[in-house]
Design a protein around this motif. Structure first.
Motif, short mmCIF file in Angstrom:
data_model
loop_
_atom_site.label_atom_id
_atom_site.label_comp_id
_atom_site.label_asym_id
_atom_site.label_seq_id
_atom_site.Cartn_x
_atom_site.Cartn_y
_atom_site.Cartn_z
N PHE A 185 102.61 73.91 17.84
CA PHE A 185 103.56 74.56 18.02
C PHE A 185 104.24 75.01 19.07
CE2 PHE A 185 106.29 78.08 16.75
CZ PHE A 185 107.50 77.69 16.70
N ARG A 186 102.64 76.03 20.12
CA ARG A 186 103.36 76.31 20.80
C ARG A 186 103.44 75.40 22.22
NH1 ARG A 186 102.54 81.58 22.70
NH2 ARG A 186 101.85 81.02 24.63
N ARG A 187 102.89 74.57 21.96
CA ARG A 187 102.93 73.25 23.46
C ARG A 187 104.34 72.65 23.27
NH1 ARG A 187 97.16 72.40 21.93
NH2 ARG A 187 97.58 71.02 19.89
N GLU A 188 104.63 72.77 21.61
CA GLU A 188 106.02 72.12 21.28
C GLU A 188 106.72 73.04 21.92
OE1 GLU A 188 108.31 70.87 17.62
OE2 GLU A 188 106.40 71.60 17.17
N ILE A 189 106.84 74.21 21.82
CA ILE A 189 108.39 74.73 22.62
C ILE A 189 107.66 75.48 24.08
CG2 ILE A 189 108.92 77.57 21.95
CD1 ILE A 189 109.28 75.35 20.06
N ALA A 190 106.58 75.17 24.79
CA ALA A 190 106.41 75.80 25.68
C ALA A 190 105.45 75.01 26.54
CB ALA A 190 106.07 77.32 25.98
N PRO A 191 106.43 73.60 26.67
CA PRO A 191 105.18 72.73 27.08
C PRO A 191 104.63 72.90 28.73
CG PRO A 191 107.08 71.32 27.30
CD PRO A 191 107.49 73.09 26.87
N ASN A 192 104.81 74.12 28.99
CA ASN A 192 103.91 73.94 30.11
C ASN A 192 103.93 75.54 30.35
OD1 ASN A 192 105.34 71.66 31.65
ND2 ASN A 192 107.28 72.24 31.62
N GLY A 193 103.20 75.73 29.37
CA GLY A 193 102.22 76.78 29.52
C GLY A 193 102.90 78.33 29.75
N GLU A 194 104.51 77.79 29.48
CA GLU A 194 105.51 79.15 29.22
C GLU A 194 105.16 80.69 28.56
OE1 GLU A 194 107.96 75.60 30.57
OE2 GLU A 194 106.91 75.93 28.26
N VAL A 195 105.53 81.77 28.80
CA VAL A 195 105.47 82.61 27.62
C VAL A 195 106.56 82.52 26.32
CG1 VAL A 195 107.15 84.39 29.28
CG2 VAL A 195 105.37 85.69 27.56
N ILE A 196 106.31 82.45 25.45
CA ILE A 196 107.28 82.75 24.31
C ILE A 196 108.20 84.30 23.83
CG2 ILE A 196 107.75 81.77 22.04
CD1 ILE A 196 105.64 79.59 22.48
N LEU A 197 109.02 84.25 24.29
CA LEU A 197 109.55 84.94 23.25
C LEU A 197 110.10 84.49 22.32
CD1 LEU A 197 111.27 85.70 26.86
CD2 LEU A 197 109.36 86.60 26.05
N LEU A 198 110.87 85.41 21.18
CA LEU A 198 111.35 85.76 20.56
C LEU A 198 111.86 86.22 19.91
CD1 LEU A 198 110.95 83.68 17.17
CD2 LEU A 198 109.41 85.48 16.95
N CYS A 199 113.60 85.55 19.09
CA CYS A 199 114.26 86.64 18.13
C CYS A 199 115.05 85.56 17.37
CB CYS A 199 115.48 86.57 19.15
SG CYS A 199 117.17 87.40 18.46
N VAL A 200 114.44 86.50 16.64
CA VAL A 200 114.75 86.76 14.72
C VAL A 200 116.10 87.54 13.84
CG1 VAL A 200 113.94 86.00 12.15
CG2 VAL A 200 112.65 85.37 13.86
N CYS A 201 117.02 86.64 13.78
CA CYS A 201 118.00 87.32 13.02
C CYS A 201 119.35 86.47 12.86
CB CYS A 201 118.67 88.62 13.87
SG CYS A 201 119.70 87.83 15.06
N ARG A 202 119.91 86.90 11.48
CA ARG A 202 120.91 86.21 11.36
C ARG A 202 122.27 86.08 12.97
NH1 ARG A 202 123.14 89.42 8.34
NH2 ARG A 202 125.44 89.95 9.54
N ILE A 203 122.55 84.68 12.96
CA ILE A 203 123.57 84.68 13.98
C ILE A 203 124.94 85.03 13.55
CG2 ILE A 203 124.67 82.69 15.31
CD1 ILE A 203 122.53 81.21 15.45
N ALA A 204 125.31 86.20 14.50
CA ALA A 204 126.81 86.85 14.14
C ALA A 204 126.78 87.52 15.15
CB ALA A 204 126.47 87.54 12.72
N PRO A 205 128.41 87.83 15.65
CA PRO A 205 128.53 88.33 16.26
C PRO A 205 127.90 90.16 16.62
CG PRO A 205 130.38 87.79 15.58
CD PRO A 205 129.53 87.07 14.15
N GLU A 206 127.40 90.24 15.67
CA GLU A 206 127.04 92.42 15.24
C GLU A 206 125.92 92.05 15.60
OE1 GLU A 206 126.47 90.73 11.56
OE2 GLU A 206 128.12 90.38 13.13
N LYS A 207 124.76 91.53 16.00
CA LYS A 207 123.59 91.49 16.51
C LYS A 207 122.62 91.51 17.75
CE LYS A 207 122.18 91.07 11.58
NZ LYS A 207 121.80 92.39 11.75
N GLY A 208 123.72 91.75 18.97
CA GLY A 208 123.48 91.98 20.26
C GLY A 208 123.14 90.29 21.31
#
Length: 447
Positions: A192-215
């Protein structure tokens, strides 16, 4: 509350009828996951639970998940987030079958900071008015004699409750737990990591509802700065919004750095756990969280967190040990810390171990048991009062005053609908484009 006498489920609750009314039952968010955990815990331990919640748009799974003792109330979905469905105003009817409903002890669980939402969603001067109006109505409810306990999730919310007039002797801190079996570093997936970052990039994650108040405007600025500094990263954003217009506008905030960003939509269960554990660093940019369950889930997954120092995350993250807290508007420091942790694998490893250790001590079993014992104590206290010296029969004047208070409270609720909810419903989709275009212009100007 965690003494030996409270190590097990309180037997007094077994077979008791408990009405649980919740704002959110079904959508994928921290409130619904917290409520579902408590509901399952009470039912598993023999409580006769009746659950009342509003319908919400897109509840395709409702028919398959609804069980006996569950009741949906009609309401109207807010345009910017159809998962939020305020119930149509009116007199309470959930306890209409019982003439003894009024003396029944009530426990409140403050889980959503609508005041913070008002400050973000409403234009000036309506933002200040919305905060005042909410504090006035909520303070009135908090002081009602039937309310025995007011659960709050973090110190920031306690401050708000005190300002609104909530009695200090009724407030009890009740955080949230985490499923440390589901959310674990063992879910890390190399493919899964290779799928998201095929060139070995560092993976930053954000999990939340997509809404205006979420920053998201803040997060977009962080991503743009990291890109301009040539930091090799991929930003994985997990979440969605049942209003596709809102979701699309959030995604367009990241157009200048789109090659660095991946949107997955809603994820649950094992897929969500895999996303957490496969990341390197969790970025939390919302400043409206009463707790921030996603922060705790990330830590349980062995992922350090960088968060803006406001609301619930301020009570969860141990600064410099499990992650970092940044002043809410300090974009420079947030970006600098993200860059530092992204590049320092030893630092990330140290933070990761400490984050998981912290989460191991925060389980749903402990949290739900605390709530259950508060319910039990309220029942015992009510029973003692019923068998003790009865208060004098209220005078005609006192009864009239109580009726006036009830009518006044209902009038305030109707007033809130007219002033706040109705305009959002009627004009929401027309106001949002202008608001988002203004935010986007500001972002582009800063590149």
């Amino acid at each position: 509350m965690d003494s030996d006498s409270h190590a097990n489920f309180p037997s007094i609750l077994k077979g008791k009828k408990i009405l649980l009314a919740t704002e959110s039952w079904g959508p994928v968010n921290g409130v619904s996951r917290t409520t579902r955990s408590l509901v399952e815990y009470l039912r598993d331990n023999g409580v006769d639970l009746i659950l009342v919640a509003p319908d919400f748009k897109g509840d395709t799974a409702k028919q398959s998940t609804q069980v006996s003792g569950e009741r949906r109330l009609p309401g109207c979905a807010l345009p910017y987030n159809p998962d939020l469905t305020p119930r149509f105003p009116g007199l309470p009817n959930a306890a209409a079958d019982s003439p003894t409903a009024l003396p029944t002890p009530v426990l409140l669980n403050f889980q959503t900071d609508l005041s913070a939402y008002s400050e973000i969603m409403l234009p000036a001067p309506l933002d200040r008015f919305g905060v005042w109006l909410l504090a006035t109505v909520q303070g009135f409810l908090f002081r009602t004699s039937a309310v025995r306990t007011i659960f709050y999730p973090c110190s920031a919310i306690r401050g708000y409750l005190e300002g609104a007039g909530a009695p200090a002797d009724r407030m009890v801190k009740l955080g949230r737990g985490v499923d440390t079996t589901l959310f674990t570093p063992d879910q890390r997936d190399a493919s899964f990591r290779r799928e998201i970052a095929p060139n070995g990039e560092v993976i930053l994650l954000c999990v939340c509802r997509i809404a205006p108040e979420k920053g998201f405007e803040f997060l977009a600025q962080v991503a743009m700065r990291l890109s301009s500094e040539k930091v090799p990263f991929k930003l994985l954003i997990v979440g969605g919004n049942r209003n596709p217009v809102v979701e699309s506008r959030v995604q367009r905030l990241f157009d200048p750095v789109r090659r660095h960003v991946e949107f997955t939509g809603f994820l649950t269960g094992a897929a969500l756990a895999r996303a957490y554990a496969s990341a390197d660093l969790f970025l939390h940019c919302s400043v409206t969280e009463t707790f921030g369950l996603v922060v705790l889930e990330a830590m349980a997954s062995g992922i350090p967190v960088i968060a803006r120092d406001q609301g619930g995350p301020s009570d969860i993250i141990l600064h410099g040990k499990t992650g970092y807290l940044v002043p809410p508007n300090d974009l420079e420091q947030f970006t600098s810390l993200t860059r530092q942790v992204a590049r320092d694998t030893e630092l990330r490893s140290s933070l990761s171990v400490a984050a998981r250790q912290f989460a191991d001590d925060t389980t749903w079993e402990k949290i739900n048991r605390r709530a259950a014992w508060q319910m039990a104590d309220a029942l015992v206290q009510t029973d003692q009062e019923a068998h003790g010296s009865r208060p004098p029969r209220p005078t005609v004047l006192a009864s009239a005053m109580e009726q006036f208070r009830l009518i006044f409270a209902v009038a305030i609720v109707y007033g809130m609908w007219l002033i706040a909810v109705v305009p959002l419903i009627v004009h929401g989709n027309r106001l949002l484009p202008r608001a988002w275009m203004a935010v986007r212009r500001q972002l582009v100007a800063r590149i």
